[in-house]
Design a protein around this motif. Structure first.
Motif, short mmCIF file in Angstrom:
data_model
loop_
_atom_site.label_atom_id
_atom_site.label_comp_id
_atom_site.label_asym_id
_atom_site.label_seq_id
_atom_site.Cartn_x
_atom_site.Cartn_y
_atom_site.Cartn_z
N ARG A 1 24.12 30.15 89.89
CA ARG A 1 24.95 29.08 90.89
C ARG A 1 26.11 29.35 89.56
NH1 ARG A 1 22.21 29.73 94.70
NH2 ARG A 1 22.60 31.72 93.45
N LEU A 2 26.16 29.17 88.59
CA LEU A 2 26.82 29.35 87.32
C LEU A 2 28.00 30.67 87.49
CD1 LEU A 2 26.25 27.24 84.49
CD2 LEU A 2 26.85 26.90 86.25
N GLN A 3 27.33 31.95 87.95
CA GLN A 3 27.81 33.28 87.88
C GLN A 3 28.54 33.13 89.35
OE1 GLN A 3 24.23 35.56 87.16
NE2 GLN A 3 24.58 35.72 85.79
N ALA A 4 28.03 32.15 90.40
CA ALA A 4 29.27 32.13 91.14
C ALA A 4 30.33 31.29 90.91
CB ALA A 4 27.99 31.81 92.49
N LEU A 5 29.93 30.77 90.62
CA LEU A 5 31.01 29.65 90.20
C LEU A 5 32.31 31.04 89.09
CD1 LEU A 5 29.86 26.06 88.72
CD2 LEU A 5 31.19 27.09 91.58
N ALA A 6 32.10 31.22 88.06
CA ALA A 6 32.77 32.47 87.13
C ALA A 6 33.34 33.63 88.84
CB ALA A 6 32.01 32.93 86.37
N ARG A 7 32.55 34.29 89.10
CA ARG A 7 32.96 34.97 90.11
C ARG A 7 34.77 34.49 91.11
NH1 ARG A 7 27.94 36.40 90.75
NH2 ARG A 7 27.67 35.05 92.32
N ALA A 8 34.20 33.08 91.08
CA ALA A 8 35.47 31.78 91.62
C ALA A 8 36.34 31.23 91.03
CB ALA A 8 34.34 30.89 93.08
N GLY A 9 36.17 32.20 90.02
CA GLY A 9 37.24 31.03 88.33
C GLY A 9 37.19 29.78 88.37
N ILE A 10 35.89 30.01 88.06
CA ILE A 10 36.48 28.51 88.30
C ILE A 10 35.82 27.79 86.69
CG2 ILE A 10 34.80 26.28 88.28
CD1 ILE A 10 35.75 26.84 92.12
N LEU A 11 34.62 28.83 87.12
CA LEU A 11 34.35 28.74 84.80
C LEU A 11 34.70 29.79 84.64
CD1 LEU A 11 30.62 27.30 85.59
CD2 LEU A 11 32.69 26.20 85.12
N THR A 12 34.46 30.40 83.04
CA THR A 12 34.21 31.37 82.70
C THR A 12 33.05 31.13 82.30
OG1 THR A 12 35.61 32.40 80.65
CG2 THR A 12 35.79 30.62 80.76
N SER A 13 32.62 32.36 81.32
CA SER A 13 31.53 32.44 80.26
C SER A 13 32.22 33.44 79.23
CB SER A 13 30.22 33.09 80.63
OG SER A 13 30.59 34.09 81.15
N ALA A 14 31.12 32.79 77.98
CA ALA A 14 31.68 34.14 76.84
C ALA A 14 30.23 34.60 75.95
CB ALA A 14 32.27 32.99 75.65
N PRO A 15 30.00 35.63 76.03
CA PRO A 15 29.35 36.09 75.37
C PRO A 15 28.60 35.83 74.02
CG PRO A 15 30.02 38.03 75.50
CD PRO A 15 31.19 36.33 76.07
N GLY A 16 27.32 35.92 73.37
CA GLY A 16 27.23 35.71 72.12
C GLY A 16 26.24 34.41 72.00
N VAL A 17 25.99 34.65 70.22
CA VAL A 17 25.28 33.01 69.76
C VAL A 17 25.87 31.90 70.55
CG1 VAL A 17 23.94 32.47 67.70
CG2 VAL A 17 23.60 34.53 68.10
N ARG A 18 27.40 31.93 69.93
CA ARG A 18 28.05 30.56 70.77
C ARG A 18 28.70 30.54 71.89
NH1 ARG A 18 27.63 27.86 66.10
NH2 ARG A 18 27.83 28.95 63.83
#
Length: 158
Positions: free
Chosen positions: A45-62
């Protein structure tokens, strides 16, 4: 019309991320634990929101999830559309043209079907209503939820 539970999950996550903006990014593990949701399904669900430019994700431990824009610039309709696709709740198939009822109608069918027109107006009203409300509006409607979230969220461990 029925929307999937992912819409509720997505909206709650957006509101929570807005409340926790100063602590972002927030891990998927924390969000899933906070709402007692299956992590892998929530991630989709969150990935779909990221594709739509609503959320962003940052990789890694933090790493984790954050709002991609200020909450006052994300509409409820955008979240619904990102998670459910471009909804068209009513599909007119023009059954009035079929069978015995459609024979010898002359020019009666030159105009759009009254049922289809009325349903389209209702759909547009629904869309306008959801487009007129933002994540910030939802955040403001639950001040106790904001306080509880900010107070208790750090208890969850990654």
């Amino acid at each position: 019309m029925r929307m999937g539970e992912g819409v509720e999950w997505g909206l709650h996550c957006c509101v929570t991320l807005g409340w926790l903006e100063d602590r972002a990014p927030v891990s998927i593990r924390r969000l899933a634990a906070w709402f007692d949701l299956p992590q892998e399904y929530l991630k989709k669900r969150l990935q779909a929101l990221a594709r739509a430019g609503i959320l962003t994700s940052a990789p890694g431990v933090r790493g984790g999830w954050s709002l991609a824009r200020p909450p006052e610039r994300i509409t409820v309709m955008e979240v619904v559309t990102a998670l459910e696709g471009p909804l068209e709740p009513f599909q007119c198939t023009e059954i009035r043209r079929r069978g015995e009822g459609g024979r010898d109608a002359g020019g009666e069918f030159d105009q759009p079907c009254g049922i289809s027109s009325m349903m389209r107006r209702a759909e547009l009203a629904w869309r306008r209503e959801l487009a007129g409300h933002t994540i910030a509006d939802l955040m403001e409607r639950a001040p106790a939820g904001a306080r509880r979230t900010r107070r208790n969220y750090d208890r969850l461990v990654d």
